[in-house]
Scaffold this motif. Structure first.
Motif, mmCIF file in Angstrom:
data_model
loop_
_atom_site.group_PDB
_atom_site.id
_atom_site.type_symbol
_atom_site.label_atom_id
_atom_site.label_comp_id
_atom_site.label_asym_id
_atom_site.label_seq_id
_atom_site.Cartn_x
_atom_site.Cartn_y
_atom_site.Cartn_z
ATOM 1 N N LYS A 230 1.780 6.946 -6.575
ATOM 2 C CA LYS A 230 0.787 7.997 -6.846
ATOM 3 C C LYS A 230 1.390 9.369 -6.605
ATOM 4 O O LYS A 230 1.119 10.313 -7.343
ATOM 5 C CB LYS A 230 -0.443 7.817 -5.952
ATOM 6 N N HIS A 231 2.198 9.464 -5.567
ATOM 7 C CA HIS A 231 2.861 10.728 -5.271
ATOM 8 C C HIS A 231 3.737 11.151 -6.452
ATOM 9 O O HIS A 231 3.731 12.316 -6.866
ATOM 10 C CB HIS A 231 3.698 10.586 -4.000
ATOM 11 N N TYR B 178 0.836 -1.203 0.000
ATOM 12 C CA TYR B 178 0.000 0.000 0.000
ATOM 13 C C TYR B 178 0.879 1.264 0.000
ATOM 14 O O TYR B 178 0.640 2.198 -0.770
ATOM 15 C CB TYR B 178 -0.950 -0.011 1.199
ATOM 16 N N SER C 208 2.189 1.850 -3.341
ATOM 17 C CA SER C 208 1.218 2.453 -4.265
ATOM 18 C C SER C 208 1.063 3.944 -3.976
ATOM 19 O O SER C 208 0.869 4.740 -4.893
ATOM 20 C CB SER C 208 -0.133 1.729 -4.176
ATOM 21 N N LEU C 209 1.184 4.324 -2.702
ATOM 22 C CA LEU C 209 1.089 5.754 -2.364
ATOM 23 C C LEU C 209 2.291 6.520 -2.933
ATOM 24 O O LEU C 209 2.138 7.621 -3.466
ATOM 25 C CB LEU C 209 1.023 5.958 -0.847
ATOM 26 N N LEU D 212 0.611 8.964 3.674
ATOM 27 C CA LEU D 212 1.993 8.856 3.218
ATOM 28 C C LEU D 212 2.918 9.654 4.147
ATOM 29 O O LEU D 212 3.988 9.184 4.531
ATOM 30 C CB LEU D 212 2.109 9.344 1.771
ATOM 31 N N LEU E 190 -2.097 11.752 -5.849
ATOM 32 C CA LEU E 190 -2.478 11.469 -4.460
ATOM 33 C C LEU E 190 -3.698 12.286 -4.069
ATOM 34 O O LEU E 190 -3.778 13.461 -4.388
ATOM 35 C CB LEU E 190 -1.340 11.885 -3.526
ATOM 36 N N GLU F 186 -4.819 10.379 1.168
ATOM 37 C CA GLU F 186 -3.676 9.504 0.930
ATOM 38 C C GLU F 186 -2.366 10.224 1.272
ATOM 39 O O GLU F 186 -1.425 9.626 1.773
ATOM 40 C CB GLU F 186 -3.658 9.059 -0.540
ATOM 41 N N GLN F 187 -2.364 11.528 0.987
ATOM 42 C CA GLN F 187 -1.174 12.310 1.297
ATOM 43 C C GLN F 187 -0.892 12.270 2.796
ATOM 44 O O GLN F 187 0.241 12.088 3.220
ATOM 45 C CB GLN F 187 -1.393 13.742 0.831
#
Lengths: 403, 196
Positions: free
Chosen positions: A18-19, A11, A14-15, A32, A24, A28-29
């Motif tokens: 995305k970042h 996970y 994946s973050l 992270l 993001l 989610e940010q």
């Protein structure tokens, strides 16, 4: 180090991806950042990855490995025995499936086993377990309170000033008083959809578990309908009162709990289900004014094609984002079309179309699914496809259990 | 990891579970170099790393029916590779104990392992060379899907015309690269249906 931790690791990966892509979400940010600040080494790693400091060294190591040779070497060392102990298990499974068929026949309930290689005999058991998809189901309620079930052979009804009839073969359902506008209500149950062509030529597709209230004919002023649930509107342009320099177009207004959508002539989708915290209006063509609250003076935004306006209770402003409209309106053409759709959202749609209850055992899944499937697929057919992702589902009575 | 690559892996996993050796070869081609790169962060040389990962892949074959999905298989690869690497290191440590040539065990706590996995996964996804499915994998997919469903069945299920299916099939694996970028959902579904 267990699977749970590995799940978290994937996970976080994946973050970070995305970042790096700049996709993001705010939430989610936060996640992270909290991972990054958990440990000084995490921060160091994060910074290394953002700069891709050692990627060349990594790539060189990866590419230096001769996999084809290694595989030949591997096959020389190991024989991949086909008849592993699993074959005994398979026989047991076969027996249990045969027993399952018997159980079904005797009327006992049988819970579908997890995904195993299935011998032909299982399809018999599966058919008993399966749930049929929704169809053309709706009721029509008249101003005097009478309610009728609409034909499942037909896909829609047409309202003109004088009568209501079926779309396909023009059979008349009800005679209307041309002078007096009466309020009508079209409602779909779970597992139902239907379309209605209003007296002005506007066509509305109603998704499952939705209600549309509309007059038998519109007056010369604004055209107003009320919606609960989800519907796709293809609004006809109608010229209103004559003014110097031409006609004014007659506005069409969709009022729902908590929002109003004002348009002149356009195509858009409104999703305002009670179980969704957000009211979503997606514009396909033309332009709409989306107003927060049912009063026209509330805060508003103008949506452009491809945009989705999001009204949520208590929010200060209307959110606007760019979306894949094709996937969001595919339901009206008889498809489930998921595009990185969160599992939880997807399951709400499944529950409404197959009239099943979705139960989550353990943690709510946070993964997404992409794919396009016909809505006339049976539930088990759909589940087979969903199981290609990380979703693990089984059907017990009318409950879909997600592990 | 690219979500569509994961879909392909999940489809191939079903075939691995049925004991198809080609599907095993697919996973070997797909993950062997990644796991060796990962193991070589712990063990002193690549030859040893390759041996460790070969053993791990044999375990994958033995347990092929137990993986719920491709991510579970990948988790198993990482965990087993890490465990086997640690075992190797401790052998070394015992051998050279009197020389104190190797670092203390404390260095090998869990935290760095998790970070090493994150590094491996992120770099693998950033590297164009690695993200492009190895040629061997593509060949295997082609072989496995050749005896799939008839075009008419796929067309029916997808609600598209047969000529579309046929032309898609003819374009076949050439399009796989595009598909893996998530740009071609229909083709992904085509592959899913070819499989079923």
């Amino acid at each position: 180090m267990d699977n749970k931790r590995m799940h978290r690791v994937f996970y976080i990966v994946s973050l970070i991806q995305k970042h790096l892509d700049g996709t993001l979400t705010a939430n989610e940010q936060k996640l992270l950042i909290s991972w990054r600040d958990e440990h000084p080494a995490n921060r160091q790693l994060f910074e290394e990855l953002l700069q891709a400091k050692n990627i060349q060294e990594f790539e060189a190591s990866y590419l230096s490995i001769n996999t084809s040779r290694a595989l030949v070497d591997f096959k020389r060392r190991y024989t991949l025995e086909q008849k592993s102990p699993a074959s005994i298990r398979k026989i047991l499974i076969k027996i249990s499936y045969a027993a399952a068929v018997l159980l079904v026949v005797t009327g006992a309930t049988w819970f579908l086993m997890d995904r195993q290689p299935r011998p032909t005999v299982t399809t018999v058991a599966l058919e008993h377990q399966d749930i049929q998809p929704g169809g053309n189901r709706a009721t029509l309620t008249f101003a005097d309170g009478r309610t009728i079930d609409l034909s499942e052979e037909q896909t829609g009804i047409i309202v003109n000033g004088e009568s209501i009839s079926y779309q396909e073969d023009d059979i008349e359902i009800e005679n209307l008083d041309a002078k007096e506008a009466k309020q009508l209500r079209l409602a779909t149950p779970k597992g139902g959809m239907y379309s209605v062509t209003l007296s002005d030529g506007t066509q509305v597709w109603l998704n499952a578990e939705s209600t549309l209230e509309y007059p038998s004919h519109f007056g010369t002023g604004v055209r107003v309908v009320r919606l609960d649930g989800e519907a796709y509107f293809d609004v006809a342009k109608v010229e209103g009162a004559k003014r110097t320099g031409g006609h004014l177009l007659q506005p069409f207004i969709v009022i729902s709990r908590g929002q109003r959508v004002e348009v002149l002539g356009t195509k858009f989708n409104v999703s305002v289900y009670g179980d969704q915290p957000e009211l979503k209006t997606t514009l396909v063509e033309g332009s709409v004014r989306l107003v927060q609250g049912e009063n026209e003076k509330g805060p508003s935004v103008i949506l452009k094609p491809g945009q989705q306006g999001i009204v949520s209770e208590g929010a200060l402003a209307i959110g606007v984002k760019t979306v894949d409209t094709e996937s969001l309106i595919a339901w009206k053409d008889g498809y489930f079309y998921f595009n990185n759709t969160p599992t939880v959202e997807l399951m709400k749609e499944v529950a409404r179309w197959y009239d099943v209850e979705v139960v989550y055992k353990g943690k709510m899944p946070n993964d997404t699914f992409s794919g396009k499937v016909k809505r006339n697929t049976t539930l088990m057919g759909l589940m087979e496809i969903l199981q290609l992702s990380t979703i693990n589902v089984k059907l017990e009575d009318n409950k879909l259990i997600i592990n | 990891m690219d979500v569509n690559l994961l879909h392909i892996d999940n489809i191939l996993l079903q075939r691995l579970k049925r004991g198809e050796e080609l599907a095993f070869d697919y996973f070997f081609h797909r993950y062997f170099p990644l796991m060796v790169t990962f193991a070589s962060r712990f063990v002193p040389n690549n030859v040893l790393a390759e041996e460790i990962v070969q053993d791990v892949f044999y375990k994958v074959w033995e347990r092929r029916s137990s993986f719920a999905n491709a991510q579970a298989l990948k988790a198993f690869l990482y965990i087993s590779t890490k465990n086997a690497s640690y075992n190797e290191i401790s052998k070394f440590q015992n051998r050279y104990k009197h020389q104190e040539a190797y670092a203390s065990e404390n260095e090998l706590t869990e935290q760095p392992v998790l970070q090493e996995i994150i590094r491996t996964e992120v770099y693998a996804s950033l590297s164009v060379a690695i993200q492009t499915l190895p040629g061997q994998c593509r060949k295997i997919i082609q072989l496995l899907f050749e005896e799939g469903k008839k075009p008419i069945e796929i067309a029916d299920e997808l609600g598209i015309s047969i000529s579309t299916v046929n032309s898609q099939k003819a374009r076949g694996l050439m399009l796989l690269k595009q598909l893996l970028k998530g740009k071609d959902l229909d083709l992904l579904l085509l592959i899913i249906f070819l499989y079923f």
